[in-house]
Design a protein around this motif. Structure first.
Motif, PDB file in Angstrom:
ATOM      1  N   PHE A   1      -2.555  21.944 -11.317  1.00  0.00           N
ATOM      2  CA  PHE A   1      -3.340  21.142 -10.420  1.00  0.00           C
ATOM      3  C   PHE A   1      -4.684  20.868 -11.112  1.00  0.00           C
ATOM      4  CE2 PHE A   1      -6.005  19.899  -6.614  1.00  0.00           C
ATOM      5  CZ  PHE A   1      -5.457  18.802  -6.452  1.00  0.00           C
ATOM      6  N   THR A   2      -5.206  21.808 -11.594  1.00  0.00           N
ATOM      7  CA  THR A   2      -6.534  21.859 -12.211  1.00  0.00           C
ATOM      8  C   THR A   2      -6.482  20.982 -13.750  1.00  0.00           C
ATOM      9  OG1 THR A   2      -7.317  23.962 -11.215  1.00  0.00           O
ATOM     10  CG2 THR A   2      -8.504  23.155 -13.085  1.00  0.00           C
ATOM     11  N   LYS A   3      -5.485  21.613 -14.523  1.00  0.00           N
ATOM     12  CA  LYS A   3      -5.196  21.014 -15.905  1.00  0.00           C
ATOM     13  C   LYS A   3      -5.105  19.358 -15.688  1.00  0.00           C
ATOM     14  CE  LYS A   3      -1.706  20.936 -19.543  1.00  0.00           C
ATOM     15  NZ  LYS A   3      -1.349  19.505 -19.269  1.00  0.00           N
ATOM     16  N   ASN A   4      -4.271  18.745 -14.794  1.00  0.00           N
ATOM     17  CA  ASN A   4      -4.060  17.461 -14.540  1.00  0.00           C
ATOM     18  C   ASN A   4      -5.433  16.633 -14.357  1.00  0.00           C
ATOM     19  OD1 ASN A   4      -0.989  16.456 -14.835  1.00  0.00           O
ATOM     20  ND2 ASN A   4      -0.884  18.420 -13.598  1.00  0.00           N
ATOM     21  N   TYR A   5      -6.096  17.334 -13.449  1.00  0.00           N
ATOM     22  CA  TYR A   5      -7.339  16.756 -13.137  1.00  0.00           C
ATOM     23  C   TYR A   5      -8.255  16.671 -14.395  1.00  0.00           C
ATOM     24  CZ  TYR A   5     -12.242  16.846 -11.357  1.00  0.00           C
ATOM     25  OH  TYR A   5     -13.509  16.152 -11.296  1.00  0.00           O
ATOM     26  N   LEU A   6      -8.339  17.914 -15.256  1.00  0.00           N
ATOM     27  CA  LEU A   6      -9.096  17.712 -16.449  1.00  0.00           C
ATOM     28  C   LEU A   6      -8.632  16.811 -17.488  1.00  0.00           C
ATOM     29  CD1 LEU A   6      -9.807  21.535 -16.993  1.00  0.00           C
ATOM     30  CD2 LEU A   6     -11.346  19.918 -16.182  1.00  0.00           C
ATOM     31  N   ASP A   7      -7.373  16.517 -17.577  1.00  0.00           N
ATOM     32  CA  ASP A   7      -6.806  15.364 -18.446  1.00  0.00           C
ATOM     33  C   ASP A   7      -7.146  14.227 -17.935  1.00  0.00           C
ATOM     34  OD1 ASP A   7      -5.295  17.320 -19.911  1.00  0.00           O
ATOM     35  OD2 ASP A   7      -3.510  17.088 -18.876  1.00  0.00           O
TER      36      ASP A   7
ATOM     37  N   ILE B   1      -9.933  13.458 -16.282  1.00  0.00           N
ATOM     38  CA  ILE B   1     -11.410  13.244 -16.735  1.00  0.00           C
ATOM     39  C   ILE B   1     -11.684  12.947 -18.147  1.00  0.00           C
ATOM     40  CG2 ILE B   1     -13.655  14.273 -16.790  1.00  0.00           C
ATOM     41  CD1 ILE B   1     -12.753  13.425 -14.032  1.00  0.00           C
ATOM     42  N   VAL B   2     -10.848  13.721 -19.020  1.00  0.00           N
ATOM     43  CA  VAL B   2     -10.893  13.466 -20.459  1.00  0.00           C
ATOM     44  C   VAL B   2     -10.538  12.157 -20.952  1.00  0.00           C
ATOM     45  CG1 VAL B   2      -9.977  14.054 -22.828  1.00  0.00           C
ATOM     46  CG2 VAL B   2     -10.695  15.739 -20.846  1.00  0.00           C
ATOM     47  N   THR B   3      -9.577  11.571 -20.462  1.00  0.00           N
ATOM     48  CA  THR B   3      -9.047  10.119 -20.507  1.00  0.00           C
ATOM     49  C   THR B   3      -9.924   9.095 -20.342  1.00  0.00           C
ATOM     50  OG1 THR B   3      -6.664  10.817 -20.436  1.00  0.00           O
ATOM     51  CG2 THR B   3      -7.101   8.464 -20.337  1.00  0.00           C
ATOM     52  N   HIS B   4     -10.533   9.472 -18.920  1.00  0.00           N
ATOM     53  CA  HIS B   4     -11.614   8.488 -18.587  1.00  0.00           C
ATOM     54  C   HIS B   4     -12.734   8.383 -19.315  1.00  0.00           C
ATOM     55  CE1 HIS B   4     -14.922   7.247 -15.853  1.00  0.00           C
ATOM     56  NE2 HIS B   4     -14.092   6.141 -15.511  1.00  0.00           N
ATOM     57  N   ALA B   5     -13.446   9.695 -19.403  1.00  0.00           N
ATOM     58  CA  ALA B   5     -14.307   9.810 -20.399  1.00  0.00           C
ATOM     59  C   ALA B   5     -14.096   9.156 -22.074  1.00  0.00           C
ATOM     60  CB  ALA B   5     -14.897  11.147 -20.712  1.00  0.00           C
ATOM     61  N   SER B   6     -12.915   9.138 -22.561  1.00  0.00           N
ATOM     62  CA  SER B   6     -12.638   8.591 -23.916  1.00  0.00           C
ATOM     63  C   SER B   6     -12.757   6.917 -23.732  1.00  0.00           C
ATOM     64  CB  SER B   6     -11.272   9.028 -24.424  1.00  0.00           C
ATOM     65  OG  SER B   6     -11.241  10.630 -24.462  1.00  0.00           O
ATOM     66  N   VAL B   7     -12.074   6.482 -22.882  1.00  0.00           N
ATOM     67  CA  VAL B   7     -12.175   5.127 -22.626  1.00  0.00           C
ATOM     68  C   VAL B   7     -13.503   4.476 -22.660  1.00  0.00           C
ATOM     69  CG1 VAL B   7     -11.318   3.087 -21.031  1.00  0.00           C
ATOM     70  CG2 VAL B   7      -9.725   5.057 -21.931  1.00  0.00           C
ATOM     71  N   ILE B   8     -14.462   5.344 -21.369  1.00  0.00           N
ATOM     72  CA  ILE B   8     -15.679   4.686 -21.428  1.00  0.00           C
ATOM     73  C   ILE B   8     -16.728   4.972 -22.641  1.00  0.00           C
ATOM     74  CG2 ILE B   8     -17.725   5.134 -19.929  1.00  0.00           C
ATOM     75  CD1 ILE B   8     -15.669   3.628 -18.509  1.00  0.00           C
TER      76      ILE B   8
ATOM     77  N   PHE C   1     -12.510  14.531 -28.970  1.00  0.00           N
ATOM     78  CA  PHE C   1     -12.619  15.582 -28.261  1.00  0.00           C
ATOM     79  C   PHE C   1     -11.945  16.717 -28.773  1.00  0.00           C
ATOM     80  CE2 PHE C   1     -11.646  18.200 -24.483  1.00  0.00           C
ATOM     81  CZ  PHE C   1     -12.980  18.500 -24.094  1.00  0.00           C
ATOM     82  N   SER C   2     -10.735  16.812 -28.921  1.00  0.00           N
ATOM     83  CA  SER C   2      -9.849  17.825 -29.539  1.00  0.00           C
ATOM     84  C   SER C   2     -10.351  18.408 -30.936  1.00  0.00           C
ATOM     85  CB  SER C   2      -8.555  17.537 -29.499  1.00  0.00           C
ATOM     86  OG  SER C   2      -7.715  17.034 -28.227  1.00  0.00           O
ATOM     87  N   TRP C   3     -10.628  17.376 -31.813  1.00  0.00           N
ATOM     88  CA  TRP C   3     -11.171  17.829 -33.124  1.00  0.00           C
ATOM     89  C   TRP C   3     -12.465  18.510 -32.897  1.00  0.00           C
ATOM     90  CZ3 TRP C   3      -9.111  18.431 -37.815  1.00  0.00           C
ATOM     91  CH2 TRP C   3     -10.037  18.700 -38.754  1.00  0.00           C
ATOM     92  N   LEU C   4     -13.290  18.528 -32.200  1.00  0.00           N
ATOM     93  CA  LEU C   4     -14.514  19.274 -31.861  1.00  0.00           C
ATOM     94  C   LEU C   4     -14.020  20.606 -31.983  1.00  0.00           C
ATOM     95  CD1 LEU C   4     -17.430  19.280 -31.741  1.00  0.00           C
ATOM     96  CD2 LEU C   4     -17.296  19.130 -29.149  1.00  0.00           C
ATOM     97  N   CYS C   5     -12.819  20.865 -31.298  1.00  0.00           N
ATOM     98  CA  CYS C   5     -12.504  22.473 -31.014  1.00  0.00           C
ATOM     99  C   CYS C   5     -11.962  22.830 -32.253  1.00  0.00           C
ATOM    100  CB  CYS C   5     -11.541  22.389 -29.940  1.00  0.00           C
ATOM    101  SG  CYS C   5     -12.253  21.857 -28.158  1.00  0.00           S
ATOM    102  N   PHE C   6     -11.140  22.089 -32.845  1.00  0.00           N
ATOM    103  CA  PHE C   6     -10.518  22.380 -34.373  1.00  0.00           C
ATOM    104  C   PHE C   6     -11.718  22.358 -35.326  1.00  0.00           C
ATOM    105  CE2 PHE C   6      -6.216  22.583 -34.684  1.00  0.00           C
ATOM    106  CZ  PHE C   6      -6.057  22.452 -35.818  1.00  0.00           C
ATOM    107  N   PHE C   7     -12.878  21.821 -35.228  1.00  0.00           N
ATOM    108  CA  PHE C   7     -13.688  21.966 -36.390  1.00  0.00           C
ATOM    109  C   PHE C   7     -14.281  23.242 -36.485  1.00  0.00           C
ATOM    110  CE2 PHE C   7     -16.253  19.473 -39.287  1.00  0.00           C
ATOM    111  CZ  PHE C   7     -17.396  20.119 -39.251  1.00  0.00           C
ATOM    112  N   LEU C   8     -14.293  24.077 -35.354  1.00  0.00           N
ATOM    113  CA  LEU C   8     -14.944  25.292 -35.585  1.00  0.00           C
ATOM    114  C   LEU C   8     -14.269  26.309 -36.544  1.00  0.00           C
ATOM    115  CD1 LEU C   8     -15.684  25.811 -31.679  1.00  0.00           C
ATOM    116  CD2 LEU C   8     -17.100  25.030 -33.406  1.00  0.00           C
ATOM    117  N   TYR C   9     -13.183  25.772 -36.873  1.00  0.00           N
ATOM    118  CA  TYR C   9     -12.099  26.864 -37.798  1.00  0.00           C
ATOM    119  C   TYR C   9     -12.264  26.240 -39.106  1.00  0.00           C
ATOM    120  CZ  TYR C   9     -10.677  28.881 -33.183  1.00  0.00           C
ATOM    121  OH  TYR C   9     -10.659  29.582 -32.010  1.00  0.00           O
TER     122      TYR C   9
END
Length: 800
Positions: A29-35, A37-44, A87-95
């Motif tokens: 339930f929480t994962k779908n909610y976060l997905d 928000i991420v999709t909406h934020a990306s479009v905006i 958004f995903s790359w930001l997490c990946f960039f740390l490594y």
């Protein structure tokens, strides 16, 4: 815009319901909610970067029309994916700078292991679900003090579904579909996560824990691929090609990361997951990008590996070169002088190191350059162990094949470089030295199979077979071409000028003692050891190419000889009819022009044929297998076996026949050519180099090669013309004997000086001919003259 409205409406509903979110409790339930928000934020965010509002309206219209099947929105889809990727790359960039290659490698390794051991994983989780999760869930449900009817039905179905699972279904090959189980659990999370729910999931964390764990276990049963896509999908790198390449470049420069480099091309197999059914036209672009990156990475890994392999081979070749017999003379001389106490080295002189001293170490800590190269090779070859092959957009990629291809290209170049051919100075490596170097390379290459599972034997055979052809598979010159050019332009050209002498005694060519020193020693290239090495290097196909070039040079000489015969046609016809009339022959000889030219060209033909015969002998010695369909003579010649009639020469002469000339005309010219040669023999006495050398077993000006030229050329030409070889050679023998007997009557003339050496030449012609015999010779030429010639030769040799 409609998307935004729907999102806002959904968010208002969530807010009004006062939904409870906790990733540890209601995970799905929480994962779908976060997905959401991420999709909406990306479009905006994407829309906020566009200043022109008309473009936004255009994008909206484009999306609307595409949804109705009219137009595409490829650009819109790409942009939406690129913000999402950011958004995903930001997490990946740390490594990125913290052992990224190693991380990617082990991610791919885990994916591979999951795919390989799918049955084991399913068996484990099936037993876990039925024998632990089902019991734990049943105990948890029994301990609940509040459980409404609808929620109770769902949880009872959970327990019954898990309990009904059995190993029999797995062993029977049945496919599991547990999506209804996971969907019901998501519905239950939604029911129990609102503020006014009769059953609040947050009050039962143990239930949430058991169900979330069971939900994960079900995915390991029927949905591993999707789970891997969610947790280890690296297709995002398709949209960051430059960053991906930069990351690979940095990792390839770090020695500790080289064992993980193959992870980069393997990741390209993920890029197909970037495709979307709404944008089919982007498939080709992503496919090309994926294959391009994959090939680039594999070629670079193969290039680095190949470089290290060949450096090791070169080092081993240098060590092997020190053990060649040619270096033993200095060691023997030093030991002998030391024993005799002669010319002892000075105190300041550094003694030369003996082969093998490089293996002596006083300390284990000492690391040689060869040790470092082996370490680098170990690291690079370890990267190939990630997988034997993988698929990129239906293209099966085999990393080891890239290495083999790179080795094939580089090894061909290395072998040509080892030949060290210099066209201007006519310098080239000795065949025996080159063969020893190649054998050292091959030995080192076979050790590569200890590091990586590749077929080194196939590689070596492919390279050596290419070197047996005039050009390799990439159109570059091979050692076959180089040695063919050298023997023709270097050795045989100087032999035709008598600067190099054919030596029948030792079956090789030797340098003449002249003022102008040659740049090479002919015997080092043409002795039996050198020609055997040449036969092994270029094989029967290479020797066939060399022989074809030799035949071409012979044919050019035959063409000139025919012209000389045509120019002297009338005189030769009369000489053929009156060879027993000394007075008529004396007058006719004065009319002949080009006698010396005829003998010189025939000597060149003889030198070439003698060299060709030496090559055939060397080929027979190495015992090379032949797998071609040939005639009897062709097969024997290809195997190096001697033939009475040279098939290559027969073929070359047959091809030079013109349509204008008939066989009878050609036969007449051939007969007159033999007459021309026979009546020109006395002129050889005028050359001081016509002296027969006991040491060489031949004449100093190579006229002993006339015996080979007469026998082979006559046999080939009469075979083409379908005439009796023996009859025509007997005629030649009669004419030559008559002319030489007339020479013996001229006691006071200059020709008497080397008369005995010319008599020996006549004897050689009969000895080497399979169509003439000593009886035939004695019928024409008194044997006593030959005996006296041999006695004179022995006496002269003893006096010298």
């Amino acid at each position: 815009m409609e998307f935004r409205d729907h999102v806002y409406e959904l968010l208002n509903t969530i807010d009004a319901s006062q939904c409870y979110f906790n990733i540890a409790v209601n995970f799905d339930f929480t994962k779908n909610y976060l997905d959401l928000i991420v999709t909406h934020a990306s479009v905006i965010y994407m829309l906020s970067r566009i200043d022109d509002k008309k473009a936004i309206v255009g994008m909206y219209n484009c999306a609307y029309e595409f949804s109705n099947g009219n137009r595409c929105c490829k650009w819109l889809f790409f942009q939406i994916m690129k913000c999402k990727c950011g958004f995903s790359w930001l997490c990946f960039f740390l490594y990125m700078f913290i052992q990224m290659a190693e991380l990617l490698y082990y991610m791919e390794k885990l994916r591979t292991l999951l795919a390989q051991h799918r049955y084991v994983i399913q068996r484990y989780h099936l037993q876990y679900l039925s024998q632990y999760d089902a019991l734990a869930l049943n105990d948890t449900v029994q301990g609940m003090y509040v459980c409404p009817e609808e929620e109770s039905v769902l949880m009872s179905s959970f327990v019954s579904t898990l309990s009904a699972m059995s190993l029999k279904h797995l062993d029977a090959g049945e496919e599991f579909d547990l999506k209804p189980f996971r969907l019901d659990w998501l519905r239950l999370q939604a029911y129990t996560s609102i503020s006014k729910a009769p059953l609040a999931l947050k009050d039962y964390p143990e239930l949430a824990k058991v169900m979330n764990m069971a939900q994960f276990h079900t995915r390991m049963m029927d949905n591993v691929n999707e789970l891997l896509c969610e947790t280890a999908d690296l297709s995002i790198l398709c949209f960051h090609a430059r960053v991906f390449e930069k990351l690979f470049s940095q990792s390839s420069e770090d020695v500790s990361m080289q064992r993980y480099l193959t992870a980069f091309p393997v990741i390209c197999s993920h890029f197909s997951q970037c495709l979307h059914p709404l944008c089919p036209e982007e498939t080709e672009d992503i496919k090309n990008q994926s294959l391009k990156l994959c090939v680039t990475f594999l070629e670079e890994i193969s290039r680095q590996t190949c470089t290290v392999v060949l450096e090791i081979c070169a080092e081993q070749c240098n060590l092997h070169e020190k053990l060649l017999p040619k270096h033993s003379a200095e060691t023997i001389s030093t030991a002998r002088n030391k024993k005799l106490k002669k010319s002892l080295p000075k105190k300041g002189d550094v003694p030369k190191e003996k082969p093998g001293t490089e293996s002596l170490r006083k300390d284990r800590v000492i690391v040689t350059n060869l040790d470092k190269m082996h370490q680098a090779l170990t690291e690079l070859c370890a990267s190939y162990s990630i997988c034997a092959d993988f698929t990129v957009f239906k293209h099966i990629i085999v990393p080891a094949e890239f290495l083999l291809a790179q080795l094939e290209i580089r090894l061909n170049k290395v072998i040509v470089q080892m030949a060290n051919y210099k066209q201007r100075t006519h310098e080239i490596a000795r065949p025996s030295d080159l063969l020893a170097g190649i054998q050292a390379y091959v030995t080192s290459l076979h050790s590569l199979s200890c590091y990586i599972n590749i077929d080194v034997t196939r590689l070596v055979k492919s390279v050596l077979l290419q070197q047996m052809q005039p050009l390799d598979s990439y159109g570059a010159q091979t050692i076959t071409t180089l040695y063919t050019n050298w023997f023709l332009e270097g050795l045989l050209r100087q032999a035709s000028r008598a600067l190099i002498v054919h030596c029948p005694t030792t079956q090789c060519f030797v340098n003449q003692n002249t003022e102008n020193e040659q740049s090479f020693h002919a015997e080092e290239y043409s002795d039996i050891c050198g020609l055997r090495s040449l036969a092994e290097l270029i094989g029967p196909f290479g020797l066939k190419f060399l022989n074809e070039n030799l035949m071409w040079h012979i044919i050019s000489q035959v063409g000139e000889l025919k012209k000389l015969v045509s120019d002297n046609m009338d005189a030769l016809v009369q000489m053929r009819a009156n060879y027993e009339n000394p007075e008529a022959m004396s007058d006719l000889q004065k009319k002949l022009t080009g006698s010396e030219n005829v003998l010189k060209r025939m000597t060149i033909v003889g030198v070439i044929l003698s060299f060709s015969s030496m090559i055939q002998d060397a080929l027979e010695e190495v015992n090379v297998s032949i797998y071609v369909t040939l005639g009897v003579y062709e097969m024997a010649s290809a195997a190096g076996l001697p033939c009475e009639i040279d098939p290559a020469l027969v073929s070359a002469i047959a091809n030079m026949q013109t349509d204008n000339s008939s066989i009878e005309e050609e036969f007449k010219i051939t007969c007159l050519l033999l007459v021309f040669i026979a009546v020109s023999l006395p002129t050889l006495c005028l050359d001081p180099n016509s002296f027969y050398s006991r040491e060489h077993g031949g004449h100093q000006n190579n006229i002993h090669c006339l015996a080979t030229a007469v026998n082979h050329l006559a046999a080939a030409m009469f075979t083409v013309q379908r005439k009796n070889i023996q009859t025509q050679l007997q005629e030649f023998l009669k004419v030559a004997s008559s002319i030489l007997l007339q020479l013996g009557q001229n006691v006071e003339r200059v020709e008497i000086k080397n008369r005995d050496s010319v008599y020996l030449l006549l004897h050689m012609i009969v000895e080497q001919s399979p169509f003439l015999s000593q009886d035939m010779l004695e019928m024409c030429f008194p044997y006593v003259l030959l005996r006296n010639a041999y006695r004179e030769w022995v006496t002269q040799s003893v006096t010298d």
